[in-house]
Motif scaffolding. Structure first.
Motif, PDB file in Angstrom:
ATOM      1  N   LYS A  42     -10.528   0.563   3.718  1.00 11.10           N
ATOM      2  CA  LYS A  42      -9.186   0.763   3.179  1.00 11.10           C
ATOM      3  C   LYS A  42      -8.522  -0.522   2.692  1.00 11.10           C
ATOM      4  CE  LYS A  42      -8.362   5.161   5.425  1.00 11.10           C
ATOM      5  NZ  LYS A  42      -7.537   5.935   6.360  1.00 11.10           N
ATOM      6  N   GLU A  88      -7.427  -1.114  -1.128  1.00  7.46           N
ATOM      7  CA  GLU A  88      -6.050  -1.443  -1.514  1.00  7.46           C
ATOM      8  C   GLU A  88      -6.018  -2.719  -2.350  1.00  7.46           C
ATOM      9  OE1 GLU A  88      -3.219   0.068  -0.985  1.00  7.46           O
ATOM     10  OE2 GLU A  88      -3.465   1.459   0.691  1.00  7.46           O
ATOM     11  N   ASN A  89      -6.768  -3.731  -1.925  1.00  8.78           N
ATOM     12  CA  ASN A  89      -6.802  -4.999  -2.654  1.00  8.78           C
ATOM     13  C   ASN A  89      -7.392  -4.819  -4.047  1.00  8.78           C
ATOM     14  OD1 ASN A  89      -5.739  -6.331  -0.446  1.00  8.78           O
ATOM     15  ND2 ASN A  89      -7.737  -6.962   0.350  1.00  8.78           N
ATOM     16  N   GLU A 120      -4.800  -2.970  -6.206  1.00 12.37           N
ATOM     17  CA  GLU A 120      -3.681  -3.854  -6.551  1.00 12.37           C
ATOM     18  C   GLU A 120      -4.093  -4.830  -7.657  1.00 12.37           C
ATOM     19  OE1 GLU A 120      -0.650  -3.735  -5.733  1.00 12.37           O
ATOM     20  OE2 GLU A 120      -0.650  -2.348  -4.031  1.00 12.37           O
ATOM     21  N   ASN A 156      -6.315   9.101  -0.764  1.00  8.48           N
ATOM     22  CA  ASN A 156      -5.239   8.221  -0.321  1.00  8.48           C
ATOM     23  C   ASN A 156      -4.033   8.441  -1.238  1.00  8.48           C
ATOM     24  OD1 ASN A 156      -3.501   5.926   0.004  1.00  8.48           O
ATOM     25  ND2 ASN A 156      -5.190   4.825   0.976  1.00  8.48           N
ATOM     26  N   ASN A 207      -0.980   7.363  -1.302  1.00  9.27           N
ATOM     27  CA  ASN A 207      -0.240   6.174  -1.719  1.00  9.27           C
ATOM     28  C   ASN A 207      -0.937   5.449  -2.862  1.00  9.27           C
ATOM     29  OD1 ASN A 207       1.842   4.123  -1.429  1.00  9.27           O
ATOM     30  ND2 ASN A 207       0.241   2.834  -0.540  1.00  9.27           N
ATOM     31  N   VAL A 208      -2.260   5.290  -2.736  1.00 14.03           N
ATOM     32  CA  VAL A 208      -3.017   4.605  -3.778  1.00 14.03           C
ATOM     33  C   VAL A 208      -3.054   5.454  -5.051  1.00 14.03           C
ATOM     34  CG1 VAL A 208      -5.271   3.670  -4.417  1.00 14.03           C
ATOM     35  CG2 VAL A 208      -4.404   3.341  -2.110  1.00 14.03           C
ATOM     36  N   LYS A 267       0.111   4.994  -6.944  1.00 13.77           N
ATOM     37  CA  LYS A 267       0.169   3.704  -7.632  1.00 13.77           C
ATOM     38  C   LYS A 267      -0.624   3.734  -8.933  1.00 13.77           C
ATOM     39  CE  LYS A 267       0.795   0.731  -3.565  1.00 13.77           C
ATOM     40  NZ  LYS A 267       0.189  -0.360  -2.754  1.00 13.77           N
TER      41      LYS A 267
END
Length: 232
Positions: free
Chosen positions: A6, A10-11, A14, A73, A75-76, A79
């Motif tokens: 995870k 996320e990295n 981003e 996910n 949230n991802v 985004k």
């Protein structure tokens, strides 16, 4: 294992979103943004081929595991969709509407997966491995590739690449193939290996990765692609 996946995901997202934001700020946005979708039978060297193509064309690559993690996910996923500008969100909405509600919302997971793949497809210049991307994105923006090989060839490939025994390689290949076929059948009511569902099918039994990559790159570079500028 889960805890390690995870943060790296996320990295990665981003970093990718920052790249997209820089591109969005360019005065003249490229109106041609094609995508390659690659479906493959396990052991057919589809992953090796995908990495070779992405490197040569200098496009982003999203493998099956990354797309799966993003789709699950919330949230991802949010985004990814929010990284689109107003015009591109309109394009994404049009694509999703064209798929129809029956296709989209029969399964909650499919709805999330569709949004993620369409968002990646709208940004363009990417290669998406698996997860039915070729059944989701419009034909106008995607070069849909299928990579296959006879079962025994695929088993030998897995034995050679991972040092697996013949028994383990056979079991893993057949299990993975059954799962991929079931996924496409469940969510898209289609046959994974039906050639009519693709622009190009490559059998790697007698076609090595270098030659296969050359063929795909030629099709990618010579095709007449969808012009996002027309949607203004």
């Amino acid at each position: 294992m889960e805890a390690n996946i995870k943060p790296s995901l996320e990295n990665m997202i981003e970093k990718q979103i920052r790249k997209w934001e820089i591109e969005q700020r360019k005065k003249y946005k490229n109106p041609i943004r094609p995508v390659i979708t690659l479906s493959r039978l396990p052991g057919a060297l589809g992953g090796d081929l995908a990495r070779k193509i992405a490197k040569d064309l200098q496009i982003d690559i999203y493998d099956q595991e990354i797309v799966e993690e993003i789709a699950r996910n919330t949230n991802v996923s949010r985004k990814i969709v929010e990284s689109l500008d107003e015009q591109d969100r309109s394009v994404l909405d049009d694509w999703i509407s064209a798929l129809g509600e029956d296709h989209m919302w029969a399964y909650e997971y499919l709805g999330q997966l569709t949004k993620v793949i369409c968002a990646i497809g709208t940004h363009g210049y990417s290669l998406i491995i698996g997860r039915g991307a070729g059944y989701i994105l419009p034909r106008e923006v995607s070069l849909r590739v299928l990579v296959v090989a006879p079962l025994e060839i695929r088993i030998n490939n897995v034995m050679r690449k991972y040092g697996a025994s013949e028994k383990d390689a056979r079991r893993n290949v057949m299990r993975a193939e059954a799962e991929r076929r079931a996924f496409i059948r469940k969510y898209f009511q289609a046959d994974l290996t039906e050639p009519a569902n693709y622009d190009l099918a490559i059998n790697t039994e007698n076609t090595d990765v270098e030659i296969a990559a050359r063929i795909i790159k030629e099709m990618f570079n010579s095709r007449h692609w969808y012009d996002y500028g027309m949607s203004k």
